[in-house]
Design a protein around this motif. Sequence first.
Motif, PDB file in Angstrom:
ATOM      1  N   UNK A 108       0.847  -1.186   0.000  1.00 27.05           N
ATOM      2  CA  UNK A 108       0.000   0.000   0.000  1.00 27.05           C
ATOM      3  C   UNK A 108       0.884   1.238   0.000  1.00 27.05           C
ATOM      4  N   UNK A 109       0.722   2.090  -0.989  1.00 30.08           N
ATOM      5  CA  UNK A 109       1.513   3.308  -1.074  1.00 30.08           C
ATOM      6  C   UNK A 109       2.632   3.235  -2.088  1.00 30.08           C
ATOM      7  N   UNK A 110       2.940   2.056  -2.615  1.00 35.80           N
ATOM      8  CA  UNK A 110       3.947   1.922  -3.661  1.00 35.80           C
ATOM      9  C   UNK A 110       3.294   2.160  -5.014  1.00 35.80           C
ATOM     10  N   UNK A 111       4.015   2.845  -5.904  1.00 38.06           N
ATOM     11  CA  UNK A 111       3.447   3.212  -7.206  1.00 38.06           C
ATOM     12  C   UNK A 111       4.401   2.915  -8.347  1.00 38.06           C
ATOM     13  N   UNK A 112       3.813   2.882  -9.537  1.00 38.02           N
ATOM     14  CA  UNK A 112       4.566   2.748 -10.786  1.00 38.02           C
ATOM     15  C   UNK A 112       4.175   3.933 -11.659  1.00 38.02           C
ATOM     16  N   UNK A 113       5.171   4.599 -12.236  1.00 39.88           N
ATOM     17  CA  UNK A 113       4.923   5.714 -13.141  1.00 39.88           C
ATOM     18  C   UNK A 113       5.624   5.418 -14.452  1.00 39.88           C
ATOM     19  N   UNK A 114       4.888   5.529 -15.568  1.00 43.02           N
ATOM     20  CA  UNK A 114       5.432   5.198 -16.885  1.00 43.02           C
ATOM     21  C   UNK A 114       5.294   6.389 -17.811  1.00 43.02           C
ATOM     22  N   UNK A 115       6.389   6.708 -18.493  1.00 43.66           N
ATOM     23  CA  UNK A 115       6.390   7.718 -19.553  1.00 43.66           C
ATOM     24  C   UNK A 115       6.681   6.995 -20.856  1.00 43.66           C
ATOM     25  N   UNK A 116       5.685   6.954 -21.724  1.00 46.25           N
ATOM     26  CA  UNK A 116       5.850   6.319 -23.026  1.00 46.25           C
ATOM     27  C   UNK A 116       4.730   6.797 -23.934  1.00 46.25           C
ATOM     28  N   UNK A 117       4.765   6.392 -25.171  1.00 46.97           N
ATOM     29  CA  UNK A 117       3.713   6.715 -26.126  1.00 46.97           C
ATOM     30  C   UNK A 117       3.653   5.617 -27.177  1.00 46.97           C
ATOM     31  N   UNK A 118       2.529   5.503 -27.822  1.00 46.81           N
ATOM     32  CA  UNK A 118       2.358   4.485 -28.848  1.00 46.81           C
ATOM     33  C   UNK A 118       3.230   4.715 -30.072  1.00 46.81           C
ATOM     34  N   UNK A 130      -1.082  16.986 -23.162  1.00 53.96           N
ATOM     35  CA  UNK A 130      -0.820  15.799 -22.337  1.00 53.96           C
ATOM     36  C   UNK A 130      -0.726  14.520 -23.159  1.00 53.96           C
ATOM     37  N   UNK A 131      -0.398  14.646 -24.431  1.00 55.95           N
ATOM     38  CA  UNK A 131      -0.294  13.461 -25.290  1.00 55.95           C
ATOM     39  C   UNK A 131       0.787  12.506 -24.771  1.00 55.95           C
ATOM     40  N   UNK A 132       1.934  13.052 -24.390  1.00 53.00           N
ATOM     41  CA  UNK A 132       3.018  12.255 -23.817  1.00 53.00           C
ATOM     42  C   UNK A 132       3.268  12.801 -22.416  1.00 53.00           C
ATOM     43  N   UNK A 133       2.771  12.072 -21.435  1.00 52.36           N
ATOM     44  CA  UNK A 133       2.857  12.514 -20.046  1.00 52.36           C
ATOM     45  C   UNK A 133       2.928  11.272 -19.158  1.00 52.36           C
ATOM     46  N   UNK A 134       3.642  11.331 -18.040  1.00 59.74           N
ATOM     47  CA  UNK A 134       3.716  10.156 -17.161  1.00 59.74           C
ATOM     48  C   UNK A 134       2.342   9.752 -16.637  1.00 59.74           C
ATOM     49  N   UNK A 135       2.147   8.452 -16.528  1.00 56.20           N
ATOM     50  CA  UNK A 135       0.913   7.905 -15.966  1.00 56.20           C
ATOM     51  C   UNK A 135       1.284   7.089 -14.734  1.00 56.20           C
ATOM     52  N   UNK A 153      10.462   1.753 -25.568  1.00 60.21           N
ATOM     53  CA  UNK A 153      10.693   3.199 -25.569  1.00 60.21           C
ATOM     54  C   UNK A 153      10.024   3.863 -24.368  1.00 60.21           C
ATOM     55  N   UNK A 154      10.381   3.405 -23.183  1.00 60.65           N
ATOM     56  CA  UNK A 154       9.716   3.914 -21.977  1.00 60.65           C
ATOM     57  C   UNK A 154      10.722   4.246 -20.887  1.00 60.65           C
ATOM     58  N   UNK A 155      10.289   5.123 -20.006  1.00 61.40           N
ATOM     59  CA  UNK A 155      10.965   5.386 -18.739  1.00 61.40           C
ATOM     60  C   UNK A 155       9.964   5.003 -17.665  1.00 61.40           C
TER      61      UNK A 155
END
Length: 180
Positions: A108-118, A130-135, A153-155
């Motif tokens: 609980x409280x741990x997260x994953x953040x992804x920056x990528x695009x199709x 916001x087309x390319x923005x971290x989720x 192609x992600x961070x």
Amino acid sequence: MASYAPLFVNDNDRWWNADAIVFNSSQLYGTPSYWVQHFFRESSSATLLHSTLPTNTSTSLIASAIMWENSDDSKSYLRIKIVNFGNDTVNLKISVDGLEPNSTIQLSGSTKTVLTSGNLMDENSFKEPNKVKPKQSPLENAGKDMEVILLPYSLTSFDLLKGSSNIRTARNDSFSRSPF
């Protein structure tokens, strides 16, 4: 510390796409480069940790790990950042070791953040800022050992909330109470 140049560009005088923040007289948006820098904002007071990738792992990965404290809630996190600059999805096992005794990773409280695009060539714009923005999403399998999927192609940043475990042992001690 992290820095980036050129930082700002006026949309009416844009010479190249390397700028981080685009503006005009009434709007602005962050480019994908801006969002990459955003991932490193907590690094200034963080402790850099030793991290390795297994030799059998894809050569398209780069990883780093830091320990940092969130200034909003004073909670401690282990942040693992992994860049997949290849065009294949990568399944990776992450193993955390070397935490202090009685230290745990909390689900609980741990997260994953992804920056990528199709599309590798996607950019933000005034029409689509916001087309390319971290989720960010909850990390469903946070722990000292976890399987993760890295998109092409992600961070990806894994923020693992640190906690302490209070180890309790079962005891069969008997005792007596004095009435005084």
